[in-house]
Design a protein around this motif. Structure first.
Motif, short mmCIF file in Angstrom:
data_model
loop_
_atom_site.label_atom_id
_atom_site.label_comp_id
_atom_site.label_asym_id
_atom_site.label_seq_id
_atom_site.Cartn_x
_atom_site.Cartn_y
_atom_site.Cartn_z
N LEU A 41 4.36 1.81 -2.70
CA LEU A 41 3.90 2.40 -4.13
C LEU A 41 4.02 3.84 -4.34
O LEU A 41 4.12 4.31 -5.42
CB LEU A 41 2.44 1.54 -4.44
CG LEU A 41 2.36 0.40 -4.83
CD1 LEU A 41 1.24 -0.36 -5.23
CD2 LEU A 41 3.18 0.12 -6.22
N TYR A 85 -6.49 8.13 1.97
CA TYR A 85 -5.84 7.64 3.11
C TYR A 85 -5.41 8.75 3.92
O TYR A 85 -4.94 9.98 3.56
CB TYR A 85 -4.47 7.02 2.95
CG TYR A 85 -4.51 5.93 2.08
CD1 TYR A 85 -5.61 4.68 1.98
CD2 TYR A 85 -3.28 5.25 1.57
CE1 TYR A 85 -5.43 3.85 1.28
CE2 TYR A 85 -3.17 4.33 0.64
CZ TYR A 85 -4.36 3.26 0.66
OH TYR A 85 -4.07 2.05 -0.13
N LYS A 87 -4.99 3.11 -6.52
CA LYS A 87 -4.22 4.17 -5.72
C LYS A 87 -5.24 5.28 -5.41
O LYS A 87 -6.17 5.37 -5.87
CB LYS A 87 -3.22 4.83 -6.43
CG LYS A 87 -1.86 3.76 -6.76
CD LYS A 87 -0.94 4.71 -7.43
CE LYS A 87 0.38 3.71 -7.86
NZ LYS A 87 1.37 4.48 -8.11
N CYS A 90 0.74 -1.00 0.09
CA CYS A 90 -0.03 -0.05 0.02
C CYS A 90 0.90 1.17 0.02
O CYS A 90 0.51 2.16 -0.66
CB CYS A 90 -1.12 0.01 1.36
SG CYS A 90 -2.15 -1.14 1.32
N CYS A 140 -2.04 10.28 3.48
CA CYS A 140 -1.33 10.35 2.32
C CYS A 140 -0.97 11.59 1.91
O CYS A 140 -1.87 12.44 1.83
CB CYS A 140 -2.25 9.52 1.20
SG CYS A 140 -1.98 9.86 -0.66
N ASP A 193 -5.06 10.72 -9.89
CA ASP A 193 -3.59 11.31 -9.86
C ASP A 193 -3.72 12.88 -9.10
O ASP A 193 -4.50 13.79 -9.73
CB ASP A 193 -2.97 11.49 -11.12
CG ASP A 193 -1.49 12.05 -10.90
OD1 ASP A 193 -0.52 11.01 -10.66
OD2 ASP A 193 -1.28 13.14 -11.06
N1 LIG Z 1 1.00 9.92 -8.65
C1 LIG Z 1 -0.29 9.51 -7.90
C2 LIG Z 1 0.49 8.78 -6.42
C3 LIG Z 1 -0.76 8.09 -5.68
C4 LIG Z 1 -0.01 7.19 -4.77
O1 LIG Z 1 0.95 6.55 -4.86
N2 LIG Z 1 -0.79 7.02 -3.75
C5 LIG Z 1 -0.71 6.04 -2.55
C6 LIG Z 1 -0.88 6.38 -1.22
S1 LIG Z 1 -0.15 7.80 -0.71
C7 LIG Z 1 -1.33 4.67 -3.16
O2 LIG Z 1 -2.42 4.65 -3.17
N3 LIG Z 1 -0.60 3.56 -3.08
C8 LIG Z 1 -1.14 2.28 -3.49
C9 LIG Z 1 -1.38 1.40 -2.48
O3 LIG Z 1 -1.72 1.88 -1.28
O4 LIG Z 1 -1.63 0.16 -2.58
C10 LIG Z 1 -0.91 10.78 -7.46
O5 LIG Z 1 -0.32 12.08 -7.17
O6 LIG Z 1 -2.22 10.84 -6.94
#
Ligand SMILES: N[C@@H](CCC(=O)N[C@@H](CS)C(=O)NCC(=O)O)C(=O)O
Length: 391
Positions: free
Chosen positions: A41, A120, A163, A38, A123, A184
């Motif tokens: 990534l 989140y 995400k 989570c 986040c 995004d």
């Molecule tokens: N480039 C995206 C990145 C988003 C991202 O990486 N979010 C993370 C949480 S901070 C996420 O959801 N990761 C995947 C997961 O939790 O499985 C944005 O700016 O929205």
């Protein structure tokens, strides 16, 4: 990274397939691995490049920066200086540039939709979007996504995208229709700013909007026109590639700090007792380990605080150069939303307290707090007081 994501997804599916809400049979190891997926990534891949110090990059750039008004920040440590150089010296990749095309059609009436932000709480990307929604006084509902099973995302049309943030627009006149979803954070912020800018341009007030927009401020001129200029884009790239990395390395630095970062979930009204503790324990363990690994990778072991203050100071200096109010000039722009949102994600944490002592960011931060104002979330969940003296 893509392979590890697929592996983690399988673990996550297996772990949850026989556990309903509050009755999870997730084994602790699988939970930890899954939580790692989570959060890891959010950390982008690093390309293999010859290391270069930002100080050198700054002098190289000095002769050119008159054209863009952008100077590469110096003083960052280890491989972060390389990321910094990439943001300020190289051509911005097409994938990044594409994030600056508004996804909302011209004339799109935001007030015809109910907005839901899937997020989140800790986040940084999600906080960017919240800051923008709050600034634009757009009411929205927060849907907290559980970081392990993410079942809240299942009903959305963005099935393959796992995400957050995701901003959902539900038609008020036709609530049964498929919602529109923006993904995004950069794209969401840009689309919102461009849409509100277009709606208010020339008229002085929004003819398409009802009550909330009467007090809606405009963003910086560059943002209102729907085009964050190259200067702002480079700082947005820097905020994603450098500042977010530093935030991760710092807020999960020790076990205590990592645990503090996940405390929000223990009091969140949306989850069962088991869901709360599962996410808290596995998240703390995994992110503490991830932060350790990242510090090694970026060569800032035992200097992660120093590196963070360096980055924050560079940003403050840039604001000074732009006139001392906001990065966007007299009013906040998309670059301000990005940096403020990322720093808001450490709200109430030990790292934030130290940041206000060690840097001069408080002035700009308070101006941003005042400009953004109270949250326009319809179901705001308070996470903790901010030493800068905000809500
Ligand atoms: N480039 C995206 C990145 C988003 C991202 O990486 N979010 C993370 C949480 S901070 C996420 O959801 N990761 C995947 C997961 O939790 O499985 C944005 O700016 O929205």
């Amino acid at each position: 990274m893509a392979h590890s994501f697929r592996a983690f997804s399988v673990v996550r599916r297996l772990a949850f397939q026989s556990g309903g809400r509050g009755r999870s049979v997730l084994p602790p190891v699988a939970a930890a691995v899954s939580a790692g997926a989570c959060f890891t990534l959010l950390l982008p891949e690093t390309k293999q490049r010859t290391p270069a110090r930002c100080a050198e990059a700054a002098s190289l750039k000095a002769s050119e920066n008159l054209s863009t008004g952008t100077e590469a920040p110096s003083g960052l440590l280890g491989k972060l200086s390389e990321k910094c150089r990439e943001a300020f010296e190289e051509a911005l990749p097409d994938s990044f540039e594409n994030s600056f095309q508004s996804e909302l059609p011209p004339g799109f009436k935001l007030d015809d939709y109910d907005l839901e932000l899937y997020q989140y709480e800790s986040c940084p990307f999600c906080r960017k979007v919240r800051v923008c929604l709050d600034y634009l006084k757009l009411p929205y509902k927060v849907v907290e996504v559980h970081p392990l099973h993410k079942k809240e995302l299942k009903g959305l049309p963005t099935k393959d995208y796992k995400k957050v943030p995701q901003l959902v627009f539900r038609s008020k006149s036709n609530p049964e229709a498929d919602p529109m979803v923006l993904i995004d954070s950069k794209r969401i912020v840009h689309s919102l700013v461009a849409s509100v800018g277009t709606a208010t341009e020339g008229s002085g007030s929004s003819s398409s909007s009802s009550a909330p927009s009467a007090s809606r401020p405009s963003a910086s001129p560059s943002s209102v026109s729907g085009h964050a200029d190259e200067f702002e884009r480079r700082w947005i790239k820097w905020s994603d590639d450098v500042l977010v990395q530093l935030v991760v390395m710092n807020i999960y630095r020790t076990w205590k700090e990592a645990s503090e970062t996940f405390d929000y979930i223990l009091t969140h009204p949306q989850f069962s007792f088991a869901e709360k503790w599962m996410a808290h324990l596995s998240g703390t363990a995994v992110m503490w380990a991830v932060a350790r690994k990242r510090r090694k990778k970026y060569e800032v072991e035992n200097r992660e605080r120093e590196a963070m203050w360096g980055a924050v100071r560079q940003f403050v200096q840039e604001v000074e150069r732009r006139g001392g109010v906001f990065l966007g000039g007299a009013q906040p722009g998309e670059g301000d939303f990005a940096v403020f949102g990322i720093l808001r994600s450490i709200e109430g944490f030990q790292c934030e307290r130290e940041m206000f002592q060690k840097t001069e960011v408080a002035g700009w931060y308070r101006r941003m707090q005042a400009a953004v104002g109270e949250s326009s979330a319809l179901n705001f969940v308070q996470r903790g007081p901010s030493p800068a003296g905000g809500k």
